[in-house]
Design an enzyme around this catalytic site. Structure first.
Site, short mmCIF file in Angstrom:
data_model
loop_
_atom_site.label_atom_id
_atom_site.label_comp_id
_atom_site.label_asym_id
_atom_site.label_seq_id
_atom_site.Cartn_x
_atom_site.Cartn_y
_atom_site.Cartn_z
N HIS A 89 0.85 -1.20 0.00
CA HIS A 89 0.00 0.00 0.00
C HIS A 89 0.88 1.24 0.00
O HIS A 89 0.43 2.34 0.32
CB HIS A 89 -0.90 0.04 1.22
CG HIS A 89 -1.59 -1.27 1.50
ND1 HIS A 89 -1.13 -2.17 2.41
CD2 HIS A 89 -2.68 -1.83 0.93
CE1 HIS A 89 -1.93 -3.22 2.43
NE2 HIS A 89 -2.88 -3.05 1.54
N ASP B 230 -32.99 -11.80 24.50
CA ASP B 230 -33.83 -11.59 23.33
C ASP B 230 -35.08 -12.46 23.32
O ASP B 230 -35.79 -12.52 22.33
CB ASP B 230 -33.02 -11.79 22.04
CG ASP B 230 -32.09 -12.97 22.15
OD1 ASP B 230 -32.29 -13.78 23.08
OD2 ASP B 230 -31.19 -13.09 21.32
N GLY B 231 -35.35 -13.13 24.42
CA GLY B 231 -36.64 -13.77 24.58
C GLY B 231 -36.82 -15.10 23.88
O GLY B 231 -37.90 -15.65 23.85
#
Lengths: 573, 573
Positions: A217, A392-393
């Site tokens: 780079h 999250d149930g």
């Protein structure tokens, strides 16, 4: 100036889609990367590689049988995001843990490390391998600061082969670290590259000069010379690398001569002709070398030589069959085809126990799984409600689904006359397969570990139950990395394990010891309402879990009670 | 200028030896060319291909099982000699007659034709197939005058497969003529190539222009245009080829998108993405296409599209297994799946807050993210400009993209009725996912850490803002390892965090404390122009950053001001 471009900002994603379309027999596209078109065998270690785009065939071209399971592609020269890594690693995961492979660049290190943390928090054991082969980027005693360049190919290829061979995550990681430690690259640049949509090159090497050690780079090199003849260039590349031969390395190496983009094949072959005698004169046997474009940098002009010192194991893995856009090894293709995973599931054959006691033990285990399934199905709404306060149930749903699958598998195993170890192992696998989520994986792995304490020709007894319980806890601890107090199922499991052993030591029957331990577990599970979750689960289980117990601990305690009742009814000794 | 070269006059032979050494499992070198390492079956038709060097993988890379039996390599861009063709064809001959395959160029036609005569005179039945696929090189009714270009690959591959399948010389020749008649190529050039040892390119295409139909050795093209977008280029390539569809050709084709040398893979894939819908919309099924470098012209910039119309027999031969340096394809790679759907992502389900206060808090957070996105989008050019002074100029783009994604995610979470913790966590993940790069990862992780201080059932208050701000800073510090004074976003973040806490301690309202702290942050951000970056960022942000502020600090301060205005408007307590 870039020659082919649509919208520059979409260059990387457009290139990714184009690649996936051309190589649709090898890869399938997902957002941000690719997966293998035909996934590897369930349970094998999953190799996910990645980095910035602009380096084709790195990294998408490394995906395929015997190589990587998935690749994550960032924007041009930019690390992929944590989310993309996470999403793709989850999707690629085959149940055997994940190796994340990338070059040692700050952005990549950051994103892959965070992704690894998150994966581990989700119960996916994840290891990191950052390649550090570029000897120009830091001195010999600071290897960990070195950049990863064309060493990506041998390192990831060998890791991929080890994973394909079915080695465990620990083994694959050890091999990965070894091959990275035994891989060295040195590169030269003749000119820079052009970012998509740009009119000028990102950086330049003066006409007629060669920059030594310049990064792909444009990272600072270490020297600049007038252009060299092929033999002189070969001497510099070989000498610098051979000077850094790893201690105790043998005399076998593989070599990769890599072109960066516009330094073409014939030039590489001319250089190769000058390299090979130097390696051989230094006493090396060169094994299955490569010369071509294996990690480019857009249209950069330059090349690098990579040497990997091989031992027996690494040589075998280097030679192992592979099929990817970057590399396809032909000679063993036939052999490999035969071992390709069959997509349709083979019917499971359970081994019949040789003794009536064993078959009775199998029936006991199946009966427990059936009761457990009934209880968890009944408790599903309540567990879901508890979980919704903090998580999250979906905990109740997952547990009910897992237990139901486990009960079905246990029943099938019992019908085949299987003993308790086989029945519980079958139930465990079915649980993990169907429950989903972290708790499903932990329960599946825990029950499987439990099953290894049983004897298929005997009814489970106090000793095997105690041992199994401990193995289950150890496995769940190793995978989930949670301790009691972290507000997880461990808060109920630990007192169950301890309480059961204590009871037995104090002379209680199996049923009584278990019942008492299940009681302890229930109290501990309720008490999790006063705990705060550990950091890793803070997102879903953070502040809002205050005052609510952990659903995983509650369902663990419930399960313990159900099994206690069964043990009592069966009067297990 | 050639970058790697020994003696220029030996370039081609040296490259040939180097190639044969690297690919010694597939080819063996002979003088002037290569033979298969493992010869084909005795009695089969022998395919010998050849032409000038400088076109790798044409023609040596076409040798292997299921492809050519031998290749003859001339000097760079020059036909091989009659003697070399003769010698190698004799050596390769397996008793079933010889097909000589080459591109339709005067020197090649001459040498291969004379060699064929001699071979016939020696009793070896020999046929000639000259490829004539380049539609730019002569009009439609003068096909026999057309040059051969990338059509070499499908034509010779299909001839090789027919020979491998054991067809007779007559049959193979008929198939060869048919596939050549059904193959069309059209190419464009962006710039010329450099002959080995030369300082200047052999020919040029003016900067910013594209030459249509220019030959791979610089032969006259048919038009020159300003550089085109990928879609426009795709349209020209496809339209010209499809206009020349052979009479009675069916709806199956294969396509080869070929790069000439320094037009790289990602560019080809971007172009491919624009080509494939055009072919499909024209009613074609594309079978096992290829995109990559299959016939190059040294370091020439350009590409070509080749279409071969397939019937049942040609399709079968095109798909047949092959193993060569240029192309390796096995049975297991199977059928081309035309349009694999991108795997659908599971929709994200955000948990609804249980209280109205929580939902209101969620709306507040979303509103901030929306304002932030608007401000960063507006500031994008300026941030990019600041970053370009010291970095790579992409900071503004990344921030704008990240904030826009965050705003979208926040909006979606609010629609689901989520509370502030969930909304901010969703925004954080989206930011990290879309922004990319190091700053994207840091902002994502920082905002995520911030979100853990919120309560989903309450409007954020002074205490949770203070805690969140500190968690964000701690997370960014832990990940980025930068301190104030290192010329990073920390230079603005640290005074923001300190200033906000100080203001609260002194009894200011949330809005006033934040506004004052944002002011401090702005002053500190401007002052980074007098700082030098710490070592790790020296490459991109080194000396040239002197006198310029850090873009990350500037955007951090701007964000703080925007949020301050929102807090003031909302009158948060």
């Amino acid at each position: 100036m870039t020659k082919i471009c649509g919208d520059a900002e979409n260059f990387a994603t457009s290139a990714l889609r184009g690649f996936a379309s051309v190589y649709s027999d090898i890869v399938q596209p997902v957002r941000g990367g690719v997966l293998r078109a035909a996934p590897g065998k369930q349970g094998k270690v999953t190799l996910v590689v990645g980095g910035g785009s602009g380096h084709f065939p790195a990294f998408n071209g490394y995906v395929g049988a015997g190589f990587a399971d998935a690749a994550v592609a960032g924007d041009v020269f930019a690390s992929p995001s944590t989310q993309a890594i996470l999403r793709i690693a989850r999707e690629a995961h085959l149940g055997g843990g994940v190796i994340l492979g990338y070059g040692n660049y700050a952005g990549d290190v950051l994103n892959f490390s965070i992704a690894a943390e998150r994966l581990r928090a989700e119960g996916i054991d994840t290891r990191l391998i950052a390649t550090t082969d570029d000897i120009a980027s830091a001195p010999a005693h600071e290897e960990s600061r070195r950049r990863g360049t064309a060493g990506d190919l041998p390192v990831f290829k060998i890791i991929g082969a080890a994973a394909e061979a079915g080695l465990s995550l620990d083994e694959v990681e050890i091999i990965g670290k070894r091959v990275n430690a035994q891989t060295r690259s040195f590169g030269v640049a003749f000119d820079g590259c052009t970012l998509p949509g740009e009119k000028e090159k990102l950086f330049h090497v003066p006409q007629g000069r060669v920059a030594l050690g310049l990064g792909v780079h444009g990272e600072q090199g270490i020297d600049e010379l007038d252009l060299l003849r092929a033999e002189e260039l070969a001497a510099i590349l070989c000498d610098r690398l051979l000077k850094e031969a790893p201690a105790n390395a043998g005399s076998r190496i593989t070599a990769l001569l890599n072109g960066l983009g516009s330094t073409k094949y014939e030039e590489l072959f001319v250089l190769w002709e000058a390299i090979i005698p130097r390696l051989e004169n230094a006493g090396y046997t060169v094994i299955a070398p490569l010369a071509g474009e294996y990690i480019t940098s857009l249209d950069m002009a330059g090349c690098s030589l990579t040497l990997t010192w091989l031992d027996d194991e690494l040589e075998r893995l280097w030679r192992a069959p592979v099929e990817s856009a970057a590399l396809t090894r032909g000679e063993m293709r036939g052999a490999y085809r035969d071992s390709l995973p069959v997509l349709a599931e083979a019917p499971v054959a359970y081994m019949k126990s040789l003794t009536e006691a064993g078959r009775q033990g199998g029936r006991c285990v199946a009966s427990m799984m059936i009761k457990l399934s009934a209880a968890l199905t009944k408790a599903e709404p309540e567990l879901g409600h508890i979980d919704a306060q903090a998580g999250d149930g979906d905990h109740g749903q997952g547990m009910a689904r897992g237990a139901a699958a486990a009960a079905r598998a246990a029943r099938a195993a019992v019908e085949a006359g299987a003993g308790p170890a086989t029945v519980l192992a079958a139930a465990a696998d079915a649980w993990a397969d169907r429950a989903g989520g972290t708790s499903g994986a932990l329960w599946g792995a825990g029950l499987f570990a439990f099953s290894t304490a049983f004897d298929d020709s005997a009814v489970p007894d106090a000793q095997s139950l105690s041992l199994g319980l401990r193995r289950a806890m150890d496995k769940i601890t190793a995978l989930g990395k949670a301790k009691p107090g972290d507000k997880t199922l461990m808060d109920a499991l630990a007192p169950l394990v301890e309480g059961f052993d204590n009871g037995l030591r104090q002379g209680s029957t199996v049923a009584k010891a278990w019942a008492q331990a299940a009681q302890d577990a229930t109290i501990a599970a309720e008490a999790t309402k006063d705990l705060l979750p550990r950091l890793g689960r803070a997102r879903t289980h953070g502040e809002r879990s205050k005052g609510h117990p952990d659903a995983g601990a509650i369902s663990m305690a419930l399960s313990a009670r159900v099994i206690g009742e069964e043990l009592s009814a069966m009067a297990v000794k």
